[in-house]
Write a protein that holds these residues in place. Structure first.
Motif, PDB file in Angstrom:
ATOM      1  N   PHE A  41       0.809  -1.212   0.000  1.00 53.99           N
ATOM      2  CA  PHE A  41       0.000   0.000   0.000  1.00 53.99           C
ATOM      3  C   PHE A  41       0.849   1.272   0.000  1.00 53.99           C
ATOM      4  CE2 PHE A  41      -2.727   3.264   1.836  1.00 53.99           C
ATOM      5  CZ  PHE A  41      -3.850   3.137   1.038  1.00 53.99           C
ATOM      6  N   LYS A  53      -4.879   8.252   0.276  1.00 51.06           N
ATOM      7  CA  LYS A  53      -5.037   6.920   0.871  1.00 51.06           C
ATOM      8  C   LYS A  53      -6.432   6.379   0.601  1.00 51.06           C
ATOM      9  CE  LYS A  53      -1.735   7.398   4.637  1.00 51.06           C
ATOM     10  NZ  LYS A  53      -1.525   7.377   6.081  1.00 51.06           N
ATOM     11  N   ALA A  57      -7.298   3.102  -1.604  1.00 51.39           N
ATOM     12  CA  ALA A  57      -7.940   1.999  -0.872  1.00 51.39           C
ATOM     13  C   ALA A  57      -9.232   1.571  -1.559  1.00 51.39           C
ATOM     14  CB  ALA A  57      -8.209   2.404   0.573  1.00 51.39           C
ATOM     15  N   LEU A  60      -8.296  -0.317  -4.796  1.00 47.15           N
ATOM     16  CA  LEU A  60      -7.806  -1.665  -4.478  1.00 47.15           C
ATOM     17  C   LEU A  60      -8.957  -2.584  -4.098  1.00 47.15           C
ATOM     18  CD1 LEU A  60      -4.617  -0.771  -2.426  1.00 47.15           C
ATOM     19  CD2 LEU A  60      -4.660  -2.039  -4.589  1.00 47.15           C
ATOM     20  N   LYS A  71      -5.589 -10.076  -1.958  1.00 50.00           N
ATOM     21  CA  LYS A  71      -4.987  -9.385  -0.819  1.00 50.00           C
ATOM     22  C   LYS A  71      -4.426 -10.448   0.111  1.00 50.00           C
ATOM     23  CE  LYS A  71      -6.526  -6.354   2.921  1.00 50.00           C
ATOM     24  NZ  LYS A  71      -7.701  -5.594   3.419  1.00 50.00           N
ATOM     25  N   TYR A  83      -0.746  -6.904  -2.433  1.00 46.83           N
ATOM     26  CA  TYR A  83      -1.771  -7.123  -3.443  1.00 46.83           C
ATOM     27  C   TYR A  83      -1.086  -7.711  -4.666  1.00 46.83           C
ATOM     28  CZ  TYR A  83      -4.702  -4.168  -0.546  1.00 46.83           C
ATOM     29  OH  TYR A  83      -5.419  -3.665   0.503  1.00 46.83           O
TER      30      TYR A  83
END
Length: 104
Positions: A41, A53, A57, A60, A71, A83
């Protein structure tokens, strides 16, 4: 947007579903980086200047929900999350690479 919803809308054009899945804020860039190898990340944030962020997020999570990324919690010190492309993600890399070549 759920995968089921994408399947319903993509019945008219087979490519429409995958294009919707990999389009959006940061998703094409994340997918391109995932093709190159595992993503962490914070490393990903550094490679996406201007990203936040929260937006990364969300991207993802949507790629994971679509089945293109997996993940994994890596139980090493320090504990971290990686990931990776899933099997399904690996199957569509050639489509993504072809799109990149077409665009130039």
């Amino acid at each position: 947007m759920t995968t089921l919803h994408l399947k319903e809308n993509s019945e008219h054009c087979p490519a429409e579903g995958i294009l919707k899945i990999i389009s959006g804020k940061w998703k094409p860039q994340i997918f391109r980086l995932a093709i190159q190898g595992p993503l962490r990340f914070n490393s990903l944030l550094r490679q996406l200047p201007g990203s936040s962020k929260q937006s990364v997020a969300v991207a993802l999570r949507e790629l994971e929900e679509a089945g293109l990324l997996t993940k994994t919690v890596v139980k090493e010190k320090p504990l971290h999350i990686e990931y990776n492309l899933s099997e399904k993600g690996e199957q569509v890399t050639h489509i993504f690479v072809s799109l990149q070549r077409f665009i130039g």
